[in-house]
Design an enzyme around this catalytic site. Structure first.
Site, PDB file in Angstrom:
ATOM      1  N   ASN A   4       0.149  -1.392   0.225  1.00 35.20           N
ATOM      2  CA  ASN A   4      -0.223  -0.304  -0.172  1.00 35.20           C
ATOM      3  C   ASN A   4       0.796   1.027  -0.406  1.00 35.20           C
ATOM      4  OD1 ASN A   4      -2.861   1.347   0.769  1.00 35.20           O
ATOM      5  ND2 ASN A   4      -1.113   2.040   1.822  1.00 35.20           N
ATOM      6  N   HIS A  54      -6.837   7.808  -3.565  1.00 33.35           N
ATOM      7  CA  HIS A  54      -6.934   9.421  -3.971  1.00 33.35           C
ATOM      8  C   HIS A  54      -7.846  10.097  -3.237  1.00 33.35           C
ATOM      9  CE1 HIS A  54      -7.324  12.405  -6.313  1.00 33.35           C
ATOM     10  NE2 HIS A  54      -8.094  12.569  -5.908  1.00 33.35           N
ATOM     11  N   THR A  64      -9.187   2.402  -3.598  1.00 35.73           N
ATOM     12  CA  THR A  64      -8.420   1.559  -1.866  1.00 35.73           C
ATOM     13  C   THR A  64      -8.746   2.635  -0.610  1.00 35.73           C
ATOM     14  OG1 THR A  64      -6.149   1.223  -2.698  1.00 35.73           O
ATOM     15  CG2 THR A  64      -7.594  -0.524  -2.265  1.00 35.73           C
ATOM     16  N   GLU A  65      -8.087   3.623  -1.441  1.00 31.04           N
ATOM     17  CA  GLU A  65      -8.552   4.968  -0.167  1.00 31.04           C
ATOM     18  C   GLU A  65      -8.831   6.185  -0.344  1.00 31.04           C
ATOM     19  OE1 GLU A  65      -4.982   5.685   2.179  1.00 31.04           O
ATOM     20  OE2 GLU A  65      -4.560   2.865   2.266  1.00 31.04           O
ATOM     21  N   ASN A  66     -10.003   6.473  -0.449  1.00 31.35           N
ATOM     22  CA  ASN A  66     -10.322   8.061  -0.136  1.00 31.35           C
ATOM     23  C   ASN A  66     -10.996   8.277   0.923  1.00 31.35           C
ATOM     24  OD1 ASN A  66     -13.106   9.751  -1.706  1.00 31.35           O
ATOM     25  ND2 ASN A  66     -11.160  10.177  -2.176  1.00 31.35           N
TER      26      ASN A  66
END
Length: 511
Positions: free
Chosen positions: A167, A307, A374-376
């Site tokens: 990650n 993002h 995967t990340e926001n």
């Protein structure tokens, strides 16, 4: 018309082992580079550590209840390498208590019909490997990490079908020293560490492909973080090129070798030229051999994308004589619009339109790969409890809307993960930044969790699989509309009737 996502789209939330588990030295776990880093004074805001953090190691069942409340399809979690291999070396020791912990977690998720998406490495390198070999500066990490990954495939792969090798492998800890292991190897360390990480990722993908895929039928990807870079002046060719260079140095650094076989040309040119101007005989950016390029290319079944924000970019030439640095190698300046919403974290502004542009860039640049976001998410920097996080609701609404537009553009996105489930330890920022949908009271020993307003909003988005009728999304709005549309006219009508009756009464009395 209200917009919904395709059937089968995955909605989830995420976390990472080091940031949430605590229990840093319990049940046979070895120290990680972050344990060592945070235990030195002056490295983290207020000298805070993740020694106990959210006590996630002891509260798995409680946190799975939160996931059930949210009705998520998946949960993105990471495995702590030193929790299952205390020294990072398989032949030295495997910690069965650590393996049992992750087995129990995965089983509990599946029992509750929640898909585990598992990250093998979210920054917590075993400290022994840093001390003995220099960590990611050393090529020996490839075989140690491959042993660790294969142990995870062996122990958990019958149930885990989505694997992320790394990650956000942008390793600040070898460039600026602001993250663990705290080394300031400016303009050299990060490139070298990234080179070894890319080769390690490819090795693990090939291991899975050769040994496990036919039996386990899973997928292996990598999760990369990137902001979007927008030219300040759309009529300036220099600004346009600088903005593309920003994204290539950020995302392309890792994505280009995996999807195209080599570093971006612009990155090779700029680092190579600066290196020559600094009197070096070769580029500070390492090179892949022909065999390595072929071996690395195509080693991702999906792209994980983290993002958060966007920057305006302008061209600026930096003198190579100031010394090597990743940041000056790019010859650009990052700017922000003061009108962009800013909830408190200096680096994170809400700019939803940048998300769609980045997703379309990936589609064009890398042949429209399968993407899982995967990340926001967005943090707040407030010391008091803020359960009414309307700015987070606005952020999620804006970014999910742009995601939907990107899917309508033909971008192959199949899942979205809000970062993060809980407030947690935020690396060198300690507990001063809060990303959680659930507030955690770190002052109490049992670290109780409290839902913020964004929990209810995200839950409705998940239930509707997108944006339903606005009345279904926001209960407060529905309540206010009811007041406006029903109560107000009724009261107004009653007022007119009462006035008319009073007037009639007064007229009769007068007559």
């Amino acid at each position: 018309m209200y917009l919904l996502l395709p059937l089968g789209f995955l909605w989830g939330v995420g976390s990472s082992a080091y940031q949430t588990e605590g229990a840093w030295d319990k049940d046979g776990k070895g120290p990680s580079i972050w344990d060592a880093f945070t235990h030195k004074k002056g490295k983290v805001f207020m000298n805070e550590t993740a020694d106990s953090s959210c006590e996630g190691y002891y509260k798995v069942k409680d946190d799975i209840q939160l996931l059930k409340e949210l009705k998520v399809n998946h949960y993105l979690l990471s495995i702590s390498w030193p929790r299952i291999m205390p020294t990072g070396i398989k032949k030295e020791q495997v910690n069965e208590k650590g393996i049992k912990f992750y087995n129990d977690t995965i089983n509990s998720l599946l029992e509750n019909k929640i898909i585990p998406i598992v990250t093998l490495y979210h920054w917590d390198l075993p400290q022994v490997l840093q001390e003995k070999y220099g960590g990611w500066q050393n090529i020996s990490m490839i075989s140690y990490f491959n042993d660790y990954a294969n142990l995870c495939f062996e122990k958990f792969g019958d149930r885990v079908k989505y694997w992320i090798t790394f990650n956000n492998p942008w390793v600040k800890g070898y460039e600026t020293g602001e993250h663990a292991p705290g080394l300031k190897l400016s303009g050299i360390g990060a490139y070298k560490a990234a080179h070894h990480i890319i080769k390690t990722h490819a090795k693990v993908w090939h291991s899975y492909n050769k040994t496990w895929r036919s039996k386990q039928q899973g997928m292996v990807g990598i999760s990369l973080t990137s902001a979007w870079g927008e030219p300040v002046d759309l009529t300036s060719q220099k600004d346009i090129e600088a903005a593309e260079r920003y994204v290539q140095f950020y995302l392309g650094w890792f994505a280009n070798p995996i999807y195209s076989g080599d570093y971006p040309e612009v990155m090779k040119n700029y680092v190579g030229r600066k290196s020559a101007q600094q009197g070096l005989g070769m580029s500070r950016l390492p090179t892949f051999s022909v065999q390595e390029k072929s071996y690395i290319k195509g080693t991702s079944d999906f792209l994980g994308l983290s993002h958060f924000t966007t920057r305006y970019i302008i061209q600026k030439n930096y003198s190579a004589l100031k010394g090597p640095s990743y940041h000056t190698d790019r010859d650009l300046v990052e700017l922000v619009d003061p009108k962009w919403p800013d909830p408190g974290s200096k680096w994170l502004y809400s700019v939803p339109w940048g998300f769609r542009r980045l997703l379309n860039f990936i589609k064009t640049q890398y042949g429209n790969p399968l993407i899982y976001v995967t990340e926001n998410g967005v943090s707040e920097k407030l010391q008091c409890i803020q359960l009414c996080d309307e700015w987070r609701i606005e952020y999620l609404k804006g970014y999910i809307n742009e995601l939907l537009k990107a899917i309508n553009d033909g971008v192959n996105v199949k899942g979205y993960t809000v970062w993060s489930l809980l407030d947690k330890f935020e690396w060198n920022k300690g507990y001063s930044e809060r990303f959680g949908l659930y507030h955690v009271d770190f002052k109490k020993g049992n670290k109780p969790r409290y839902p913020k307003a964004s929990v209810h909003y995200y839950k409705m988005i998940i239930s509707a699989n997108g944006f339903p009728n606005p009345r279904e999304v926001n209960p407060l709005t529905t309540h206010m509309e009811m007041v406006t549309e029903i109560v107000v006219p009724t009261v107004f009508t009653l007022c007119i009737l009462i006035s008319a009756i009073l007037l009639m009464f007064l007229l009769r009395k007068h007559n």
